[in-house]
Design an enzyme around this catalytic site. Structure first.
Site, short mmCIF file in Angstrom:
data_model
loop_
_atom_site.label_atom_id
_atom_site.label_comp_id
_atom_site.label_asym_id
_atom_site.label_seq_id
_atom_site.Cartn_x
_atom_site.Cartn_y
_atom_site.Cartn_z
N ARG A 1 0.84 -1.20 0.00
CA ARG A 1 0.00 0.00 0.00
C ARG A 1 0.88 1.25 0.00
NH1 ARG A 1 1.41 2.03 4.14
NH2 ARG A 1 0.23 3.90 3.71
N GLY A 2 0.21 2.41 -0.12
CA GLY A 2 0.94 3.67 -0.18
C GLY A 2 1.22 4.01 -1.64
N ALA A 3 1.05 5.30 -1.96
CA ALA A 3 1.08 5.72 -3.36
C ALA A 3 2.36 5.30 -4.10
CB ALA A 3 0.90 7.24 -3.42
N ARG B 1 -6.47 -0.35 -7.67
CA ARG B 1 -7.03 0.68 -6.77
C ARG B 1 -7.15 1.95 -7.61
NH1 ARG B 1 -4.33 1.33 -1.03
NH2 ARG B 1 -6.43 2.00 -0.47
N GLN C 1 -3.37 2.31 9.62
CA GLN C 1 -2.01 2.47 9.09
C GLN C 1 -1.14 3.30 10.03
OE1 GLN C 1 -4.82 2.76 7.35
NE2 GLN C 1 -4.56 2.25 5.19
N ASP D 1 -2.30 10.92 -2.49
CA ASP D 1 -2.50 9.82 -3.45
C ASP D 1 -2.72 10.35 -4.85
OD1 ASP D 1 -3.43 8.65 -0.67
OD2 ASP D 1 -2.73 7.04 -1.96
N ASN E 1 -6.16 12.25 -0.27
CA ASN E 1 -5.29 11.50 0.64
C ASN E 1 -6.18 10.69 1.57
OD1 ASN E 1 -2.57 10.86 1.57
ND2 ASN E 1 -3.09 11.98 3.43
N LYS E 2 -5.57 9.90 2.43
CA LYS E 2 -6.29 9.01 3.34
C LYS E 2 -7.47 9.69 4.02
CE LYS E 2 -5.84 5.55 3.89
NZ LYS E 2 -6.70 4.64 3.07
O1 MRU Z 1 -4.92 3.17 1.61
P1 MRU Z 1 -3.46 3.48 1.72
O2 MRU Z 1 -2.88 3.00 3.02
O3 MRU Z 1 -2.69 3.00 0.53
O4 MRU Z 1 -3.38 5.07 1.75
C1 MRU Z 1 -2.12 5.68 1.71
C2 MRU Z 1 -2.16 7.15 1.92
O5 MRU Z 1 -3.19 7.75 2.00
C3 MRU Z 1 -0.83 7.85 1.96
O6 MRU Z 1 -0.91 9.01 2.71
C4 MRU Z 1 -0.40 8.22 0.53
O7 MRU Z 1 -0.44 7.09 -0.28
C5 MRU Z 1 0.94 8.83 0.47
S1 MRU Z 1 2.25 7.65 0.78
C6 MRU Z 1 3.70 8.15 -0.02
#
Ligand code: MRU
Length: 342
Positions: A45-47, A85, A189, A230, A240-241
């Site tokens: 996970r994570g961008a 996603r 997270q 994201d 973002n999250k």
């Molecule tokens: O659903 P996730 O855990 O993949 O969400 C991630 C986020 O919202 C992060 O803040 C975002 O991807 C930036 S990480 C470099």
């Protein structure tokens, strides 16, 4: 330090982020379909990490399909990977970038994906350094109390991280007092990954429920909010999250800088504003249960968006590896004055 994702012997190795903080285990992925499942279940996970995973998925596909029909099969895999996603534009961008090398053969596709992995180190350093510098200039205290949300560190990227990278940078130069980490409901997270990572790095932090963060801001317990992104629309709105928007409202209300630290690849010029960003809706059981334990009746209707959109006028600045984009709360001149030209 174990990297969140790597290539080994025709397979992709990832830290299984579902198991942290209790276990740090590596998952071996051999097919594009396994990559898709790992992305959808948030093992990866994570961008930044999902972008590289997407590119490595194309590399797997290109190695596995040869001969007549290969191009069609690789194209089909790529479409599935890119759609695993919908919100983080980095995933589709990673897949597209790997595909540009398809005509040069499977080795060239893999080399391009590995180049992305390598570049991520430098990109993270640049974002972290630039964000730390801007934060120091915007905040007056000598040691800073910073709020962050979700996980933007070594699991969400393949290196030190974006927002968390900046926090590590401030800690390294003795300019960090403490981090307030939101648990980040529903999948935690913050509690599971960020708290683990900050402990590993020896950085002082406190954990709070998401809804406590605006209260901490209103009580003067924080100097700055730093989060990741994201997808960033052309007008500077940031997805973002889920929960990021409420932090931005609180920061604005109380005059705290709200900084977004992200890669240039998170900027999507095709999306004109936040209203056009597809927000992923996740399964209802993520809300009905807490790590498998039911917390309401099993048929409760649920609203479970994984992300929200923070409009640009609540953002002080968006910092990438190459520039400081002023958000609606900072003019171009202000941004250049504090962070220097790109
Ligand atoms: O659903 P996730 O855990 O993949 O969400 C991630 C986020 O919202 C992060 O803040 C975002 O991807 C930036 S990480 C470099």
């Amino acid at each position: 330090v174990q990297r969140s994702i790597r290539w080994q012997d025709d397979s992709v190795l990832v830290v299984d982020q579902r198991l942290l903080p209790h276990q740090l285990e590596v998952l071996h992925l051999y097919t594009p379909a396994e990559i898709v499942t790992a992305i959808q279940t948030l093992a990866i996970r994570g961008a930044s990490t999902i972008g590289i995973a997407g590119a490595l998925g194309v590399a797997l596909s290109a190695r596995q399909h040869t001969g007549p029909g290969a191009a069609v099969a690789i194209q089909a895999d790529s479409i599935t990977l890119a759609a695993a996603r919908p919100t983080a534009v980095t995933l589709a961008a990673g897949v597209t970038r790997a595909l540009t090398k398809l005509l040069d053969g499977p080795d060239a596709v893999l080399a391009e994906a590995l180049r992305m992995l390598d570049e991520d180190q430098t990109i993270n350093r640049q974002i972290a350094g630039r964000t730390a510098q801007l934060t120091r200039q915007l905040c007056r205290r000598r040691t800073l109390r910073i709020l962050t949300h979700c996980n933007t560190g070594r699991f969400a990227t393949t290196a030190i991280g974006t927002a968390i990278g900046a926090i590590k940078e401030l800690a390294a130069t003795g300019q960090l007092d403490q981090v307030l980490v939101t648990e980040t409901r529903p999948l935690l997270q913050g509690a599971r990954l960020t708290a683990w990572e900050l402990r590993e790095a020896g950085i002082p932090f406190r954990l709070c429920v998401d809804s406590a963060a605006p209260a901490a801001i209103s009580r003067g317990l924080l100097d700055c909010v730093i989060v990741g992104a994201d997808r960033i629309a052309a007008n500077g709105d940031v997805a973002n999250k889920i929960g990021t928007y409420s932090l931005a409202i609180a920061a604005h209300r109380h005059g705290l800088p709200f900084i977004v630290a992200a890669t240039e690849s998170a900027i999507d010029p095709q999306t004109s504003s936040g209203a056009d960003i597809t927000i992923e809706e996740r399964p209802a059981d993520e809300i009905r249960q807490l790590r498998g334990v039911p917390i309401c009746k099993p048929d409760a209707d649920v609203f479970n968006p994984a992300f929200d959109v923070t409009p640009n006028d609540l953002i002080t600045a968006i910092v990438t590896e190459s520039r400081v984009h002023p958000g609606g709360r900072l003019t171009v001149d202000d941004a250049l004055a504090v962070a220097g030209p790109a």
